[in-house]
Design an enzyme around this catalytic site. Sequence first.
Site, PDB file in Angstrom:
ATOM      1  N   LYS A 134       3.873  -3.217  14.517  1.00 30.17           N
ATOM      2  CA  LYS A 134       2.723  -2.490  13.955  1.00 30.17           C
ATOM      3  C   LYS A 134       1.705  -3.442  13.366  1.00 30.17           C
ATOM      4  O   LYS A 134       0.491  -3.324  13.614  1.00 30.17           O
ATOM      5  CB  LYS A 134       3.232  -1.500  12.904  1.00 30.17           C
ATOM      6  CG  LYS A 134       2.150  -0.666  12.215  1.00 30.17           C
ATOM      7  CD  LYS A 134       1.716  -1.229  10.870  1.00 30.17           C
ATOM      8  CE  LYS A 134       2.811  -1.192   9.830  1.00 30.17           C
ATOM      9  NZ  LYS A 134       2.314  -1.664   8.497  1.00 30.17           N
ATOM     10  N   LYS A 144      -3.323 -10.222   4.300  1.00 29.70           N
ATOM     11  CA  LYS A 144      -1.947  -9.786   4.568  1.00 29.70           C
ATOM     12  C   LYS A 144      -1.640  -9.817   6.057  1.00 29.70           C
ATOM     13  O   LYS A 144      -0.571 -10.301   6.484  1.00 29.70           O
ATOM     14  CB  LYS A 144      -1.744  -8.382   3.999  1.00 29.70           C
ATOM     15  CG  LYS A 144      -0.449  -7.702   4.404  1.00 29.70           C
ATOM     16  CD  LYS A 144       0.781  -8.433   3.921  1.00 29.70           C
ATOM     17  CE  LYS A 144       2.032  -7.612   4.255  1.00 29.70           C
ATOM     18  NZ  LYS A 144       3.268  -8.349   3.939  1.00 29.70           N
ATOM     19  N   THR A 194       0.801  -2.198   3.809  1.00 24.58           N
ATOM     20  CA  THR A 194       0.180  -3.025   4.852  1.00 24.58           C
ATOM     21  C   THR A 194      -0.521  -2.078   5.816  1.00 24.58           C
ATOM     22  O   THR A 194       0.139  -1.379   6.597  1.00 24.58           O
ATOM     23  CB  THR A 194       1.230  -3.866   5.592  1.00 24.58           C
ATOM     24  OG1 THR A 194       1.900  -4.711   4.647  1.00 24.58           O
ATOM     25  CG2 THR A 194       0.565  -4.744   6.655  1.00 24.58           C
TER      26      THR A 194
END
Length: 288
Positions: A236, A167, A91
């Site tokens: 994050k 994503k 990711t």
Amino acid sequence: MDVGVIGLGRMGRGMAQSLVRAGHRVRVWNRTPSAADGLDGVTLVPTAAEAFAGDAAITMLSDDAALRSVIVEGGLLDSGTRPGLHLSMSTISVALAQELAAIHGRAGVPYIAAPVFGRPDVAQNGALNIVVAGDAAVIEVARPLLDAMGAKTWPFGTEPHRANAVKLAGNFMLVAAIEAMGEAAAFAEGHGVAGADLLDLLTNTLFASPVYKGYGASIAAGRYEPPGFGLRLGLKDIGLALSASAEVGVPMPFAGVLRDNLLDAVSHGDGDKDLAALALVSARRSGR
């Protein structure tokens, strides 16, 4: 296929095991070699370059910095032995995904973005949902690997960064669901209703989906360790979504709220807990 796996965190280990079960020859590399302990059927190699070779290489690293350090700064695309294709399954930011596509293009190494949805137990069972984007012919070459690791592969076009945008959008919605459950549970508790009872009702009726049921059960039980998806990683990802939204002029005001609440959780020592621990922020603010 002869495949190298770079990155043996909780997700990478399960993915490597799924590849072995499917009959692929798997070489693995991790910055800390002991991460490969207990992985049967793999060959641990001493350098990332030895894993970045063969029919395909898979990277499953924690963030932009880790991936950049290994692939770009590590000079793997300049080495003599390079893979037939690179499946980037981490990711990462949309910006880095675009940069990597350009760098791979210049190096002549086919590049596919293939981030995943699923927790470590899902990776272990080869049942991930894999979001993929890139050249269709290259994706078909990688199909045996994708099928070994995932229950379904979801294509999103020929530009790899689109998979990374999908994503990040998905993770934004996931964190938003946890925030909603945390606030709703705190609200119910304020009126004398057990938050666990509320979540049991709603996650088995109006919101009977895997995210609500799984994270709702963790919130109801106060079960935040061991982490399946760490709260710090959620912070994050929300940061990456905000950066990518700014690049295209799309306001995401609630993402800002989520970032601040995740920061609150980290500042109170919950960063290494499961993402479900975000619910503790609402509980704490309500005095419960």
